[in-house]
Scaffold this active site. Sequence first.
Site, PDB file in Angstrom:
ATOM      1  N   GLU A 289      47.078 -25.640 -22.707  1.00  0.00           N
ATOM      2  CA  GLU A 289      46.550 -24.620 -23.601  1.00  0.00           C
ATOM      3  C   GLU A 289      47.507 -23.435 -23.655  1.00  0.00           C
ATOM      4  O   GLU A 289      47.934 -22.924 -22.621  1.00  0.00           O
ATOM      5  CB  GLU A 289      45.182 -24.130 -23.103  1.00  0.00           C
ATOM      6  CG  GLU A 289      44.081 -25.180 -23.124  1.00  0.00           C
ATOM      7  CD  GLU A 289      43.360 -25.264 -24.450  1.00  0.00           C
ATOM      8  OE1 GLU A 289      43.775 -24.571 -25.411  1.00  0.00           O
ATOM      9  OE2 GLU A 289      42.370 -26.014 -24.527  1.00  0.00           O
TER      10      GLU A 289
ATOM     11  N   ASP B 141      44.414 -26.765 -34.055  1.00  0.00           N
ATOM     12  CA  ASP B 141      45.316 -26.051 -33.159  1.00  0.00           C
ATOM     13  C   ASP B 141      46.394 -26.974 -32.598  1.00  0.00           C
ATOM     14  O   ASP B 141      46.174 -28.167 -32.518  1.00  0.00           O
ATOM     15  CB  ASP B 141      44.511 -25.402 -32.009  1.00  0.00           C
ATOM     16  CG  ASP B 141      43.764 -26.430 -31.152  1.00  0.00           C
ATOM     17  OD1 ASP B 141      42.969 -27.219 -31.709  1.00  0.00           O
ATOM     18  OD2 ASP B 141      43.966 -26.439 -29.922  1.00  0.00           O
TER      19      ASP B 141
ATOM     20  N   HIS C  29      46.671 -30.689 -30.649  1.00  0.00           N
ATOM     21  CA  HIS C  29      45.268 -31.075 -30.761  1.00  0.00           C
ATOM     22  C   HIS C  29      44.954 -31.504 -32.199  1.00  0.00           C
ATOM     23  O   HIS C  29      44.170 -32.426 -32.444  1.00  0.00           O
ATOM     24  CB  HIS C  29      44.390 -29.892 -30.347  1.00  0.00           C
ATOM     25  CG  HIS C  29      43.018 -30.272 -29.923  1.00  0.00           C
ATOM     26  ND1 HIS C  29      42.045 -29.349 -29.633  1.00  0.00           N
ATOM     27  CD2 HIS C  29      42.428 -31.482 -29.728  1.00  0.00           C
ATOM     28  CE1 HIS C  29      40.930 -29.967 -29.285  1.00  0.00           C
ATOM     29  NE2 HIS C  29      41.139 -31.264 -29.341  1.00  0.00           N
TER      30      HIS C  29
END
Length: 201
Positions: free
Chosen positions: A130, A176, A166
Amino acid sequence: MPERHRHPASLSNPALWRDGWYRYARALASPNFGPRPAGAPIDLVVIHSISLPPGEFGNGNVQRLFTNQLDWQAHPYFQGIRGLQVSAHFFITRTGALWQFVACGDRAWHAGESSYRGRGNCNDDSIGIELEGLEGGSFEAPQYETLAGLCAALLQAYPIAHIAGHEHIAAGRKQDPGPGFDWPRLQASLAAPARCFPAVS
């Protein structure tokens, strides 16, 4: 700390890895993980973007979310994700700081319903990273530097064959990290062939 499952590849360089934990990441164990299916190759890296609430950075809320410590009453946006139990293996802040929540040999809960390179359930054989940022927005130079170093270490330790967003593994459901992410920059920093990346302009 919850019990972790050892993956042989993570032991290939003990100077960098210990039971799937990366030396240069700050460890904060998440309870949101499970074992990978037997024989699952760890050959995919999935890049995400996240900020909580959206567009607000550096407040520790991502770390709280991944460890089930988020105060659902702290912001109206949190009511829409109340009770969510998710995790990623790694999180890179806007300043380039690197956190790790799940050992790489374990299955983090980051991909959701997904499919890529002819396989579904991408959580089974992927490592989730992330980036602190807003979906579709830009990312900072320190983040790219940390990401490149992390991906290089992963490429050495695991049979990584693909790096995707993603948005590429959950097309139509997720967007994203989005158009603000510089895929050519990452490819160039790793000197990796184009076949390892999604087809992006």
